[in-house]
Design a protein around this motif. Structure first.
Motif, PDB file in Angstrom:
ATOM      1  N   GLN A   1       2.953  15.258  -0.739  1.00  0.00           N
ATOM      2  CA  GLN A   1       2.180  14.318  -1.542  1.00  0.00           C
ATOM      3  C   GLN A   1       1.090  15.032  -2.322  1.00  0.00           C
ATOM      4  O   GLN A   1       0.873  14.758  -3.505  1.00  0.00           O
ATOM      5  CB  GLN A   1       1.556  13.245  -0.643  1.00  0.00           C
TER       6      GLN A   1
ATOM      7  N   ARG B   1       0.821  -1.206   0.000  1.00  0.00           N
ATOM      8  CA  ARG B   1       0.000   0.000   0.000  1.00  0.00           C
ATOM      9  C   ARG B   1       0.861   1.265   0.000  1.00  0.00           C
ATOM     10  O   ARG B   1       0.343   2.359  -0.002  1.00  0.00           O
ATOM     11  CB  ARG B   1      -0.907   0.024   1.234  1.00  0.00           C
ATOM     12  N   ARG B   2       2.185   1.108   0.082  1.00  0.00           N
ATOM     13  CA  ARG B   2       3.047   2.282   0.084  1.00  0.00           C
ATOM     14  C   ARG B   2       4.081   2.153  -1.023  1.00  0.00           C
ATOM     15  O   ARG B   2       4.334   1.064  -1.526  1.00  0.00           O
ATOM     16  CB  ARG B   2       3.734   2.456   1.440  1.00  0.00           C
TER      17      ARG B   2
ATOM     18  N   GLN C   1      -6.523   6.056  -5.688  1.00  0.00           N
ATOM     19  CA  GLN C   1      -7.554   5.555  -4.782  1.00  0.00           C
ATOM     20  C   GLN C   1      -8.763   6.483  -4.772  1.00  0.00           C
ATOM     21  O   GLN C   1      -9.915   6.032  -4.808  1.00  0.00           O
ATOM     22  CB  GLN C   1      -6.981   5.421  -3.369  1.00  0.00           C
ATOM     23  N   ALA C   2      -8.505   7.793  -4.732  1.00  0.00           N
ATOM     24  CA  ALA C   2      -9.607   8.756  -4.690  1.00  0.00           C
ATOM     25  C   ALA C   2     -10.385   8.784  -6.001  1.00  0.00           C
ATOM     26  O   ALA C   2     -11.618   8.750  -6.011  1.00  0.00           O
ATOM     27  CB  ALA C   2      -9.066  10.146  -4.364  1.00  0.00           C
TER      28      ALA C   2
ATOM     29  N   GLU D   1      -2.379   7.565  -3.730  1.00  0.00           N
ATOM     30  CA  GLU D   1      -3.520   8.201  -3.052  1.00  0.00           C
ATOM     31  C   GLU D   1      -4.481   8.840  -4.046  1.00  0.00           C
ATOM     32  O   GLU D   1      -5.701   8.788  -3.879  1.00  0.00           O
ATOM     33  CB  GLU D   1      -3.028   9.252  -2.043  1.00  0.00           C
TER      34      GLU D   1
ATOM     35  N   GLN E   1       0.442  15.254  -6.443  1.00  0.00           N
ATOM     36  CA  GLN E   1      -0.821  14.868  -7.069  1.00  0.00           C
ATOM     37  C   GLN E   1      -1.412  16.033  -7.858  1.00  0.00           C
ATOM     38  O   GLN E   1      -1.907  15.856  -8.974  1.00  0.00           O
ATOM     39  CB  GLN E   1      -1.802  14.381  -6.008  1.00  0.00           C
TER      40      GLN E   1
END
Length: 294
Positions: free
Chosen positions: A57, A25-26, A95-96, A92, A61
């Motif tokens: 982060q 997950r990382r 995922q969003a 991340e 993004q």
């Protein structure tokens, strides 16, 4: 009586690792949050160490999303240096963009829940691209899933739908890869996507580096999932067989990949995959997806 060292190690892993997936997950090479010393000094001015990390982060993004949004007005970027080998979406952000949605009724978490894994990846790509390129329309993903559940679908798609989530024939043997490929291509083209077979997901990462909205569906033949018992937290392997993942980002230096995995009762998750992870699942075809922009 002495305990079996392997059993002890397995029990410790089961208690400490809450992840359902064997994938990470990382980001590979980045220490987990609990490995950062708690006694890091902070003088009270500016963001705390934790806030600074999160801000970094978010800036990364934001930079990628801004790049994609300006695709139609800006010239192609210059060649990428070796220090800038990160491509596509960070974990991340993926995922969003893929998993967060308005679905709240019952146990349905995502529009593609219950569809075959190959077609679930196409639906996830549809949602992701529609959010990166608003002109495609937010409803594109839901419309695609509704059409796939309808009665009037092409024969190639109907055969895959009849086989269930993990596409196999009534005899239990996996469906031929060329049939899965044909079904995915038919559904993709009818939904406004370009689909082409590539020799490696590295090709898709390079397309992402050039600013092209791109994802890569990987048809797998030997996917083995790790299923966690919600009551005990114990994990067990499950041989799924035929499955699919959607690569939406990664790093050329690993290489490693940010990938959506549709397996699971909640409709899937996004994790890091290494090249050995991919090879162990026996990839049968790499199918590059790009939306046809209006």
């Amino acid at each position: 009586m002495s305990s079996d060292p392997e059993s002890t190690a397995e029990n410790e892993r089961s208690r400490s690792d809450s992840s359902r997936s064997p994938r990470e997950r990382r980001r590979p090479g980045v220490p987990p949050p609990d490995s950062i010393p708690e006694d890091v000094e902070w003088d009270g001015h500016g963001p705390s160490p934790a806030e600074g990390s999160a801000m970094g982060q978010f800036k990364h993004q934001k930079a990628f999303l801004e790049q994609v949004m300006k695709l139609q007005t800006e010239a192609p970027p210059q060649k990428t240096s070796i220090a800038e080998a990160a491509a596509g979406l960070p974990l991340e952000a993926a995922q969003a963009l893929i998993l967060l949605g308005p679905e709240t009724e019952g146990l349905v978490k995502v529009p593609w829940q219950g569809l075959p894994y190959d077609l679930s990846c196409l639906a996830a790509a549809s949602r992701m691209f529609s959010r990166l390129v608003p002109s495609l329309g937010e409803a594109k993903c839901s419309s695609l899933c509704s059409a796939l559940r309808g009665s009037d679908v092409p024969p190639a798609i109907a055969e895959v739908l009849a086989a269930g989530q993990s596409p196999s024939s009534p005899s239990g043997s996996p469906l031929p890869v060329d049939l899965r490929h044909a079904a995915l291509e038919t559904a993709a083209v009818s939904s406004g996507f370009e689909l082409q077979q590539v020799s490696s997901p590295i090709e898709s990462l390079k397309a992402m580096l050039k600013g092209k909205p791109t994802a890569c569906c990987v048809l797998l033949e030997n996917y083995i999932a790790v299923v966690e018992d919600p009551m005990t937290g114990m994990e067990d392997e499950k041989e799924v067989g035929a499955s699919c993942i959607l690569i939406v980002g990664g790093d050329l230096l690993g290489p490693s990949f940010v990938a959506f995995d549709p397996f699971g009762e909640s409709g899937g998750e996004v994790n890091y995959w290494s090249m050995p992870d991919l090879e162990n699942s026996k990839p049968a075809a790499y199918l590059q997806l790009s939306p046809i922009l209006p």
